[in-house]
Design an enzyme around this catalytic site. Structure first.
Site, PDB file in Angstrom:
ATOM      1  N   CYS A  12      53.564  36.026  32.532  1.00  0.00           N
ATOM      2  CA  CYS A  12      53.895  37.389  31.799  1.00  0.00           C
ATOM      3  C   CYS A  12      54.784  38.242  32.545  1.00  0.00           C
ATOM      4  O   CYS A  12      55.563  37.922  33.561  1.00  0.00           O
ATOM      5  CB  CYS A  12      52.587  38.579  31.991  1.00  0.00           C
ATOM      6  SG  CYS A  12      51.974  38.317  33.619  1.00  0.00           S
ATOM      7  N   HIS A  77      49.855  42.198  41.863  1.00  0.00           N
ATOM      8  CA  HIS A  77      48.504  42.810  41.862  1.00  0.00           C
ATOM      9  C   HIS A  77      48.484  43.956  42.238  1.00  0.00           C
ATOM     10  O   HIS A  77      47.615  44.931  42.351  1.00  0.00           O
ATOM     11  CB  HIS A  77      47.470  41.241  42.620  1.00  0.00           C
ATOM     12  CG  HIS A  77      47.363  39.848  42.403  1.00  0.00           C
ATOM     13  ND1 HIS A  77      47.387  40.611  40.296  1.00  0.00           N
ATOM     14  CD2 HIS A  77      47.021  39.660  42.704  1.00  0.00           C
ATOM     15  CE1 HIS A  77      46.711  38.696  40.709  1.00  0.00           C
ATOM     16  NE2 HIS A  77      46.932  38.435  41.928  1.00  0.00           N
ATOM     17  N   CYS A  99      52.942  45.487  39.813  1.00  0.00           N
ATOM     18  CA  CYS A  99      53.183  44.954  37.924  1.00  0.00           C
ATOM     19  C   CYS A  99      53.974  46.462  37.677  1.00  0.00           C
ATOM     20  O   CYS A  99      52.885  47.519  38.433  1.00  0.00           O
ATOM     21  CB  CYS A  99      52.663  44.707  36.690  1.00  0.00           C
ATOM     22  SG  CYS A  99      52.767  44.549  35.366  1.00  0.00           S
ATOM     23  N   HIS A 127      38.621  40.893  42.922  1.00  0.00           N
ATOM     24  CA  HIS A 127      39.805  40.776  42.931  1.00  0.00           C
ATOM     25  C   HIS A 127      40.669  41.680  43.446  1.00  0.00           C
ATOM     26  O   HIS A 127      40.418  42.133  43.382  1.00  0.00           O
ATOM     27  CB  HIS A 127      39.954  40.438  41.202  1.00  0.00           C
ATOM     28  CG  HIS A 127      40.893  40.437  40.536  1.00  0.00           C
ATOM     29  ND1 HIS A 127      42.929  41.036  40.770  1.00  0.00           N
ATOM     30  CD2 HIS A 127      41.645  39.147  39.980  1.00  0.00           C
ATOM     31  CE1 HIS A 127      43.487  39.898  40.187  1.00  0.00           C
ATOM     32  NE2 HIS A 127      42.971  39.248  40.324  1.00  0.00           N
ATOM     33  N   GLU A 129      44.110  42.479  42.623  1.00  0.00           N
ATOM     34  CA  GLU A 129      44.406  44.149  41.755  1.00  0.00           C
ATOM     35  C   GLU A 129      43.102  45.376  41.705  1.00  0.00           C
ATOM     36  O   GLU A 129      43.670  46.715  42.053  1.00  0.00           O
ATOM     37  CB  GLU A 129      44.550  44.003  40.108  1.00  0.00           C
ATOM     38  CG  GLU A 129      45.179  44.750  39.484  1.00  0.00           C
ATOM     39  CD  GLU A 129      44.812  44.898  38.209  1.00  0.00           C
ATOM     40  OE1 GLU A 129      45.002  43.735  37.563  1.00  0.00           O
ATOM     41  OE2 GLU A 129      44.303  45.524  37.747  1.00  0.00           O
ATOM     42  N   CYS A 195      45.955  44.979  29.844  1.00  0.00           N
ATOM     43  CA  CYS A 195      47.302  44.625  30.198  1.00  0.00           C
ATOM     44  C   CYS A 195      47.159  44.477  28.311  1.00  0.00           C
ATOM     45  O   CYS A 195      46.707  43.408  28.685  1.00  0.00           O
ATOM     46  CB  CYS A 195      48.089  44.551  30.675  1.00  0.00           C
ATOM     47  SG  CYS A 195      49.610  43.729  30.797  1.00  0.00           S
ATOM     48  N   SER A 223      43.677  29.149  38.065  1.00  0.00           N
ATOM     49  CA  SER A 223      43.319  29.858  37.970  1.00  0.00           C
ATOM     50  C   SER A 223      42.542  30.180  36.707  1.00  0.00           C
ATOM     51  O   SER A 223      41.908  29.581  35.976  1.00  0.00           O
ATOM     52  CB  SER A 223      44.923  29.523  36.874  1.00  0.00           C
ATOM     53  OG  SER A 223      45.164  30.321  35.826  1.00  0.00           O
ATOM     54  N   SER A 224      41.629  31.979  36.709  1.00  0.00           N
ATOM     55  CA  SER A 224      40.567  32.296  36.241  1.00  0.00           C
ATOM     56  C   SER A 224      41.434  31.821  34.853  1.00  0.00           C
ATOM     57  O   SER A 224      40.271  31.755  33.511  1.00  0.00           O
ATOM     58  CB  SER A 224      40.085  33.222  36.489  1.00  0.00           C
ATOM     59  OG  SER A 224      40.924  33.781  36.715  1.00  0.00           O
TER      60      SER A 224
HETATM   61 FE1  F3S Z   1      50.690  40.715  33.669  1.00  0.00          FE
HETATM   62 FE2  F3S Z   1      51.358  43.090  34.417  1.00  0.00          FE
HETATM   63 FE3  F3S Z   1      49.965  42.326  32.578  1.00  0.00          FE
HETATM   64  S1  F3S Z   1      51.114  41.244  35.305  1.00  0.00           S
HETATM   65  S2  F3S Z   1      48.837  40.372  33.056  1.00  0.00           S
HETATM   66  S3  F3S Z   1      52.465  42.149  32.758  1.00  0.00           S
HETATM   67  S4  F3S Z   1      48.726  43.924  33.728  1.00  0.00           S
END
Ligand code: F3S
Length: 284
Positions: A12, A77, A99, A127, A129, A195, A223-224
């Site tokens: 992503c 995260h 992010c 987690h 994050e 997101c 990877s979940s």
């Molecule tokens: Fe990826 Fe950022 Fe969304 S890391 S899943 S674009 S919150």
């Protein structure tokens, strides 16, 4: 034989940005030791490649405490505020690859906390994050991830609350949990911080799997989000295979099919996806 590759397969935006940041540091910075605070993504191949280029993964705060200099890259995260404070106090250069969507949550909870609201984070408490968000949300912030946990919330009536979500939380479940909180007579603000990247990837994977005779899901076994993707595809197409790299793919297993779909989790690099795609194309 048609191969349908999902447009949303692989990194992503936030993960790509973090991975690119690490490789850019490798190019630009040959004098200092580069660390990432936690593995930058859930992908053994990528981490091994980074380690071969001299990157060291700090796996705990204690390991961070033990270093005296160098460059520390914060992964997508994000981290709690006190980690930035610690890095600054130690004089360590911090490269922040959090992010922007996660950074936005840090800002929201900080502002809302400042305005006197208690922060409720809907997500998985373990987690990274969520741990990071909690670190910006004040000591009285709480994390809830299930109807039972929400049911146990017992703040005074009219308590001022701000609800946010872990970016990868399931949308429907978030709405259900918010509904339970709404009935509790608190004064609430709800900010849906989920997101879209995960949802879009899952929706596209399901659509492709429904129309394919075989489906390949590529991603790390830990990877979940890849596990979830496999589950979705397997429900839509019984001939679905979960592989980490091309090595795990037995082309004979696919049988004589005319359409193969391919998708990949958020931490699967492009080169691994392309290698699988090219091989499936050549061999059919
Ligand atoms: Fe990826 Fe950022 Fe969304 S890391 S899943 S674009 S919150």
């Amino acid at each position: 034989m048609e191969v349908r590759l999902a447009k949303t397969a692989g990194f992503c935006f936030g993960v790509k940005r973090a991975v690119d940041t690490v490789y850019k540091q490798v190019e630009d910075n040959s004098t200092q030791q580069i660390y990432t605070y936690g593995p930058i993504i859930h992908n053994e191949e990528v981490i091994k490649d980074m380690e071969s280029k001299g990157i060291t993964v700090l796996r705990s705060e204690r390991e961070l405490d033990a270093i005296e200099n160098g460059v520390v890259i914060i992964r997508s995260h994000g981290v709690s505020r006190h980690i930035y404070v610690k890095l600054e106090a130690k004089g360590i250069t911090c490269i922040d690859a959090t992010c922007p969507f996660v950074k936005k949550i840090h800002q929201i909870v900080e502002i809302q906390k400042g305005e006197g609201r208690r922060i409720v984070i809907i997500g998985n408490a373990a987690h990274p994050e969520v741990e990071g968000i909690k670190g910006w949300a004040g000591n009285d912030a709480v994390v809830v991830g299930s109807a039972e946990e929400v049911g146990r919330l017992a703040f005074p009536e009219n308590e001022k609350i701000c609800i946010v979500a872990q970016t990868t939380f399931h949308y429907k479940k978030f709405e259900e949990l918010v509904e339970i909180i709404r009935k509790k007579r608190y004064d609430i603000i709800v900010l849906n911080t989920i997101c879209n990247a995960t949802k879009e990837r899952q929706t596209e994977a399901k659509r492709i799997a429904e129309g394919a005779e075989a489906m390949i899901v590529i991603g790390d076994k830990h990877s979940s989000n890849t596990q979830k993707l496999f589950e979705i595809c397997n429900n839509a197409c019984k001939n679905t295979y979960y592989i980490q790299t091309l090595k795990d793919l037995d082309l004979n297993q696919l049988g004589s099919v005319t359409t193969v779909g391919i998708t990949a989790g958020a931490s699967t690099p492009k080169n691994i996806i392309e290698e699988v795609q090219n091989n499936v194309r050549i061999n059919f």
